[in-house]
Every structure is written in structure tokens, then in C-alpha cells.
Design a protein around this motif. Structure first.
Motif, PDB file in Angstrom:
ATOM      1  N   THR A 148       0.814  -1.206   0.000  1.00 46.88           N
ATOM      2  CA  THR A 148       0.000   0.000   0.000  1.00 46.88           C
ATOM      3  C   THR A 148       0.849   1.258   0.000  1.00 46.88           C
ATOM      4  OG1 THR A 148      -0.154  -0.013   2.413  1.00 46.88           O
ATOM      5  CG2 THR A 148      -1.877  -1.158   1.193  1.00 46.88           C
ATOM      6  N   ARG A 149       2.127   1.129   0.345  1.00 38.34           N
ATOM      7  CA  ARG A 149       2.991   2.299   0.392  1.00 38.34           C
ATOM      8  C   ARG A 149       3.786   2.484  -0.882  1.00 38.34           C
ATOM      9  NH1 ARG A 149       3.457   0.268   5.724  1.00 38.34           N
ATOM     10  NH2 ARG A 149       5.379  -0.826   5.266  1.00 38.34           N
ATOM     11  N   GLN A 150       3.602   1.587  -1.852  1.00 37.80           N
ATOM     12  CA  GLN A 150       4.287   1.745  -3.123  1.00 37.80           C
ATOM     13  C   GLN A 150       3.679   2.908  -3.890  1.00 37.80           C
ATOM     14  OE1 GLN A 150       4.177  -1.924  -5.249  1.00 37.80           O
ATOM     15  NE2 GLN A 150       5.370  -3.041  -3.746  1.00 37.80           N
ATOM     16  N   LYS A 151       4.513   3.723  -4.519  1.00 30.97           N
ATOM     17  CA  LYS A 151       4.053   4.933  -5.190  1.00 30.97           C
ATOM     18  C   LYS A 151       4.450   4.938  -6.654  1.00 30.97           C
ATOM     19  CE  LYS A 151       2.039   6.820  -1.641  1.00 30.97           C
ATOM     20  NZ  LYS A 151       0.583   7.053  -1.627  1.00 30.97           N
ATOM     21  N   GLY A 152       4.209   3.828  -7.335  1.00 27.04           N
ATOM     22  CA  GLY A 152       4.487   3.787  -8.759  1.00 27.04           C
ATOM     23  C   GLY A 152       3.630   4.801  -9.504  1.00 27.04           C
ATOM     24  N   ARG A 153       4.184   5.370 -10.547  1.00 27.94           N
ATOM     25  CA  ARG A 153       3.470   6.368 -11.332  1.00 27.94           C
ATOM     26  C   ARG A 153       3.561   6.010 -12.810  1.00 27.94           C
ATOM     27  NH1 ARG A 153       2.673  11.259  -8.635  1.00 27.94           N
ATOM     28  NH2 ARG A 153       2.723  12.407 -10.594  1.00 27.94           N
ATOM     29  N   LEU A 154       2.624   6.532 -13.578  1.00 31.47           N
ATOM     30  CA  LEU A 154       2.670   6.361 -15.017  1.00 31.47           C
ATOM     31  C   LEU A 154       3.752   7.254 -15.608  1.00 31.47           C
ATOM     32  CD1 LEU A 154      -1.136   6.493 -15.948  1.00 31.47           C
ATOM     33  CD2 LEU A 154       0.279   4.445 -15.662  1.00 31.47           C
ATOM     34  N   ALA A 155       4.395   6.758 -16.658  1.00 31.48           N
ATOM     35  CA  ALA A 155       5.288   7.628 -17.438  1.00 31.48           C
ATOM     36  C   ALA A 155       4.421   8.680 -18.131  1.00 31.48           C
ATOM     37  CB  ALA A 155       6.046   6.803 -18.464  1.00 31.48           C
ATOM     38  N   PRO A 156       4.968   9.848 -18.449  1.00 32.76           N
ATOM     39  CA  PRO A 156       4.157  10.883 -19.116  1.00 32.76           C
ATOM     40  C   PRO A 156       3.434  10.382 -20.360  1.00 32.76           C
ATOM     41  CG  PRO A 156       6.228  11.824 -18.368  1.00 32.76           C
ATOM     42  CD  PRO A 156       6.319  10.343 -18.117  1.00 32.76           C
ATOM     43  N   TRP A 157       4.099   9.537 -21.168  1.00 33.59           N
ATOM     44  CA  TRP A 157       3.448   9.054 -22.378  1.00 33.59           C
ATOM     45  C   TRP A 157       2.296   8.118 -22.053  1.00 33.59           C
ATOM     46  CZ3 TRP A 157       2.706   4.049 -23.848  1.00 33.59           C
ATOM     47  CH2 TRP A 157       3.492   3.057 -23.252  1.00 33.59           C
ATOM     48  N   GLN A 158       2.453   7.354 -20.941  1.00 32.82           N
ATOM     49  CA  GLN A 158       1.377   6.443 -20.552  1.00 32.82           C
ATOM     50  C   GLN A 158       0.154   7.212 -20.061  1.00 32.82           C
ATOM     51  OE1 GLN A 158       3.771   4.210 -17.703  1.00 32.82           O
ATOM     52  NE2 GLN A 158       3.614   2.373 -18.992  1.00 32.82           N
ATOM     53  N   GLN A 160      -0.686  10.260 -20.922  1.00 29.60           N
ATOM     54  CA  GLN A 160      -1.307  10.911 -22.066  1.00 29.60           C
ATOM     55  C   GLN A 160      -2.067   9.910 -22.935  1.00 29.60           C
ATOM     56  OE1 GLN A 160      -1.221  14.375 -22.550  1.00 29.60           O
ATOM     57  NE2 GLN A 160      -2.932  13.718 -23.841  1.00 29.60           N
ATOM     58  N   ARG A 161      -1.468   8.740 -23.153  1.00 33.25           N
ATOM     59  CA  ARG A 161      -2.120   7.737 -23.991  1.00 33.25           C
ATOM     60  C   ARG A 161      -3.412   7.241 -23.339  1.00 33.25           C
ATOM     61  NH1 ARG A 161      -4.502   6.816 -27.948  1.00 33.25           N
ATOM     62  NH2 ARG A 161      -4.882   4.663 -28.576  1.00 33.25           N
ATOM     63  N   ALA A 162      -3.372   7.017 -22.020  1.00 31.29           N
ATOM     64  CA  ALA A 162      -4.568   6.553 -21.316  1.00 31.29           C
ATOM     65  C   ALA A 162      -5.697   7.570 -21.437  1.00 31.29           C
ATOM     66  CB  ALA A 162      -4.242   6.295 -19.849  1.00 31.29           C
ATOM     67  N   LYS A 163      -5.383   8.833 -21.231  1.00 33.63           N
ATOM     68  CA  LYS A 163      -6.412   9.875 -21.304  1.00 33.63           C
ATOM     69  C   LYS A 163      -6.921  10.028 -22.740  1.00 33.63           C
ATOM     70  CE  LYS A 163      -4.853  12.525 -17.289  1.00 33.63           C
ATOM     71  NZ  LYS A 163      -4.260  13.797 -16.801  1.00 33.63           N
ATOM     72  N   ASP A 164      -6.012  10.010 -23.704  1.00 36.04           N
ATOM     73  CA  ASP A 164      -6.432  10.110 -25.106  1.00 36.04           C
ATOM     74  C   ASP A 164      -7.355   8.952 -25.489  1.00 36.04           C
ATOM     75  OD1 ASP A 164      -4.983  12.418 -25.445  1.00 36.04           O
ATOM     76  OD2 ASP A 164      -3.289  11.456 -26.463  1.00 36.04           O
ATOM     77  N   PHE A 165      -6.989   7.756 -25.042  1.00 28.78           N
ATOM     78  CA  PHE A 165      -7.786   6.566 -25.393  1.00 28.78           C
ATOM     79  C   PHE A 165      -9.182   6.660 -24.789  1.00 28.78           C
ATOM     80  CE2 PHE A 165      -9.016   2.064 -24.792  1.00 28.78           C
ATOM     81  CZ  PHE A 165      -8.925   1.639 -26.113  1.00 28.78           C
ATOM     82  N   MET A 166      -9.265   7.129 -23.547  1.00 28.50           N
ATOM     83  CA  MET A 166     -10.578   7.271 -22.918  1.00 28.50           C
ATOM     84  C   MET A 166     -11.415   8.321 -23.635  1.00 28.50           C
ATOM     85  SD  MET A 166     -10.066   6.728 -18.795  1.00 28.50           S
ATOM     86  CE  MET A 166      -8.444   7.478 -18.552  1.00 28.50           C
ATOM     87  N   CYS A 183      -1.216   1.100 -22.465  1.00 29.23           N
ATOM     88  CA  CYS A 183      -0.041   1.599 -21.739  1.00 29.23           C
ATOM     89  C   CYS A 183       0.985   0.506 -21.478  1.00 29.23           C
ATOM     90  CB  CYS A 183      -0.474   2.215 -20.406  1.00 29.23           C
ATOM     91  SG  CYS A 183      -1.590   3.610 -20.580  1.00 29.23           S
ATOM     92  N   GLY A 184       0.719  -0.704 -21.951  1.00 24.80           N
ATOM     93  CA  GLY A 184       1.653  -1.806 -21.737  1.00 24.80           C
ATOM     94  C   GLY A 184       1.706  -2.292 -20.305  1.00 24.80           C
ATOM     95  N   LEU A 185       0.579  -2.173 -19.573  1.00 28.89           N
ATOM     96  CA  LEU A 185       0.549  -2.548 -18.169  1.00 28.89           C
ATOM     97  C   LEU A 185      -0.592  -3.525 -17.905  1.00 28.89           C
ATOM     98  CD1 LEU A 185       0.950   1.004 -16.576  1.00 28.89           C
ATOM     99  CD2 LEU A 185       2.742  -0.723 -16.806  1.00 28.89           C
ATOM    100  N   SER A 186      -0.517  -4.216 -16.784  1.00 30.18           N
ATOM    101  CA  SER A 186      -1.652  -5.032 -16.356  1.00 30.18           C
ATOM    102  C   SER A 186      -2.727  -4.116 -15.789  1.00 30.18           C
ATOM    103  CB  SER A 186      -1.214  -6.035 -15.286  1.00 30.18           C
ATOM    104  OG  SER A 186      -0.921  -5.355 -14.080  1.00 30.18           O
ATOM    105  N   ARG A 187      -3.918  -4.649 -15.638  1.00 28.23           N
ATOM    106  CA  ARG A 187      -5.044  -3.852 -15.155  1.00 28.23           C
ATOM    107  C   ARG A 187      -4.785  -3.283 -13.758  1.00 28.23           C
ATOM    108  NH1 ARG A 187     -10.704  -6.859 -14.207  1.00 28.23           N
ATOM    109  NH2 ARG A 187      -9.387  -7.815 -12.620  1.00 28.23           N
ATOM    110  N   ALA A 273      -7.967  20.877 -21.854  1.00 28.80           N
ATOM    111  CA  ALA A 273      -6.702  21.374 -22.411  1.00 28.80           C
ATOM    112  C   ALA A 273      -5.638  20.291 -22.348  1.00 28.80           C
ATOM    113  CB  ALA A 273      -6.245  22.592 -21.606  1.00 28.80           C
ATOM    114  N   GLN A 274      -4.844  20.207 -23.381  1.00 25.46           N
ATOM    115  CA  GLN A 274      -3.773  19.218 -23.438  1.00 25.46           C
ATOM    116  C   GLN A 274      -2.547  19.751 -22.707  1.00 25.46           C
ATOM    117  OE1 GLN A 274      -4.079  16.130 -24.768  1.00 25.46           O
ATOM    118  NE2 GLN A 274      -6.225  16.711 -24.973  1.00 25.46           N
ATOM    119  N   PRO A 275      -1.846  18.896 -21.943  1.00 25.97           N
ATOM    120  CA  PRO A 275      -0.656  19.360 -21.232  1.00 25.97           C
ATOM    121  C   PRO A 275       0.470  19.660 -22.200  1.00 25.97           C
ATOM    122  CG  PRO A 275      -0.908  16.957 -21.033  1.00 25.97           C
ATOM    123  CD  PRO A 275      -2.150  17.484 -21.705  1.00 25.97           C
TER     124      PRO A 275
END
Length: 275
Positions: A148-158, A160-166, A183-187, A273-275
Motif C-alpha cells: 500500500t505504500r508503493q508509489k508507482g506512477r505512469l510515465a508521461p506518455w502512458q 497521455q495515452r490513457a487519457k487520449d484513449f478514454m 499503456c503496456g501494463l496489467s489492469r 486542455a492538453q498538457p
């Protein structure tokens, strides 16, 4: 047929676990494990039973019942614990008849989604299943709390791709699994990292985008509420109205009549707005 003559049902073997929660009081049934009678009696509303289906289970229903059964495959459970940094769960320690309001309310949240057309609710199914996995792993699987203390984050491209896809699939049913695949990740990995990155779940982010677009269309006053609901990805006008009221505090029709097309709720304009 008298209750005592009810058939004894052999539960099919699977490399999986069964999680059953009672939606109302279950007066009477019998349960056998490996040929031994292990339960004879009832279960209260919110009672939960977790069984490993690689073992021999048989049951006999002696009264009417109303419950929800979740089938969790070993593969899906192992993928979840691996992605979330937990040790592999060998079994669950759930006392017979244990009351679990969390699983009960997850089941209640799931029921209205059953039987809905197409894949419009795949996103919600994904999030409910992840919530169930997280809960039973922590409470009954004796899993490590360190994940629960792990703080993994998406790469910027991931991100952006996730938001664009949605956004590209706003009017369609889009599952968490499909977004994660982009994004090349598991659910589970994607769901955790998206929230760590954006501060909100992908489900809530997507609903926000739908409401933002709906506000623009309501302000334009060129479409009916049903047309706006479908264009924004809601199953029907009733579904649209419920979600809209949750986010804005009022109904779409009332907002359109009283706001005169001005954005009177704290949401960004459409498209974002796009970042």
C-alpha cells in the motif's frame, strides 16, 4: 418436494476460489467438504463464505436463498498480488458465517449493472473486481501491507495515452483492461499508477470527462437529453441523470433551464486542455 429431499449439489472443480455473500438471511442449508458435513444451518444477511474450488464441496439448499457468487480464478488472483507487490496467497482464512459489509455493498453496487446492454459498464466491473481483490487479500489472505505504500506512477506518455484513449472512446464502453493494454501494463498495475499520478481513479476521471462534455452540449441546446446521454457514453437518460446529479448536485434538465448555458459547476471546458 420437502426441503430434506432437496438434491445434494456437487460444486464443479476449478482452479479458482468462490466468494459468496448473502443478500438476505439464508434460513437453512448443508455443506460438505471432502465428504464431511461441515455446516448445517443458516447464514445471516452480509455473511460471507470463501471456498477453494480445487477441493471437493457439496451443498444442499433447504430454504430459499438470495446471494451473489464471485468466481476468482487462481491466475487472476496471482496477477493481482504480483502487480500490487504482495506475496502469493495460498488460501483464505474466513470464519464460517463471518459478516462482511464491504463485500455485501460491492455486490449491491454490482447488481444494477447486470443485464445492461453492450460493454458500457465494463469499466465499473473492473473497478469492483479490483476492490474485491484488494479487500479479500488484506482481510482474509493475510497479505503483506507493504504494497500500500508503493508509489508507482505512469510515465508521461502512458498518462497521455490513457487519457487520449478514454476520450477517443467516450461514447463507447471501454474497459480498464483495454486502457491498461494501451499503456503496456496489467489492469491492477495501471489502476494503481493512474491514481498515484492523477490523484483520482481512471473511472472517476472518465466520468468527469463525460460530465464536462455533457455540460457543453447542454449549453448548446441543440440535442435532446437522450441524445446527449448516448453521445457522452451513458446507457440511457436515466443513467445520465443519476451521474450528472452526483457530480453537479442537480438534474441535467434543471441545470439547462436555470443556468442558461453558463458553466456554473467547477469543471473544465470541453475538450480538456492538453498538457
Amino acid at each position: 418436494m420437502p426441503p430434506e429431499h432437496a438434491p445434494v449439489i456437487a460444486i464443479p472443480h476449478h482452479e479458482a476460489f468462490s466468494v459468496i455473500v448473502q443478500l438476505r438471511d439464508f434460513a437453512s442449508h448443508r455443506l460438505w467438504h471432502d465428504g464431511r458435513l461441515v455446516h448445517a444451518g443458516g447464514h445471516a444477511q452480509q455473511a460471507v463464505a470463501i471456498t477453494r474450488l480445487t477441493e471437493d464441496w457439496r451443498c444442499q439448499h433447504l430454504s430459499a436463498f438470495d446471494n451473489v457468487r464471485f468466481l476468482i480464478t487462481r491466475q487472476a488472483l496471482d496477477e493481482f498480488t504480483y502487480d500490487s507487490g504482495q506475496k502469493r496467497i495460498g488460501h483464505f482464512d474466513c470464519a464460517p458465517g463471518a459478516l462482511d459489509p464491504v463485500i455485501y455493498h460491492l455486490a449491491q453496487a454490482l447488481i444494477p449493472l447486470l443485464g445492461q446492454p453492450g460493454g458500457m459498464h465494463d469499466f465499473m466491473f473492473d473497478h469492483i473486481s479490483l476492490a474485491l481483490f484488494a479487500h479479500i487479500a488484506e482481510v482474509y489472505g493475510k497479505a503483506s501491507q507493504d504494497w500500500t505504500r508503493q508509489k508507482g506512477r505512469l510515465a508521461p506518455w502512458q498518462e497521455q495515452r490513457a487519457k487520449d484513449f478514454m476520450l477517443e472512446n467516450l461514447s463507447k464502453g471501454v474497459s480498464l483492461e483495454l486502457i491498461a493494454r494501451e499503456c503496456g501494463l496489467s489492469r491492477a498495475h495501471f489502476a494503481r499508477n493512474f491514481k498515484n499520478t492523477t490523484g483520482t481513479s481512471a473511472c472517476v476521471w472518465l466520468q468527469n470527462m463525460r460530465i464536462r462534455k455533457a455540460l457543453e452540449l447542454l449549453g448548446a441546446r441543440q440535442q435532446t437529453l437522450t441524445e446527449i446521454a448516448l453521445e457522452c457514453g451513458f446507457t440511457d437518460q436515466s443513467h445520465f441523470s443519476r451521474v450528472f446529479k452526483t457530480f453537479t448536485g442537480t438534474s441535467p434538465g434543471y441545470w439547462q433551464r436555470t443556468q442558461g448555458g453558463s458553466l456554473a459547476v467547477p469543471v473544465a471546458p470541453w475538450p480538456p486542455a492538453q498538457p
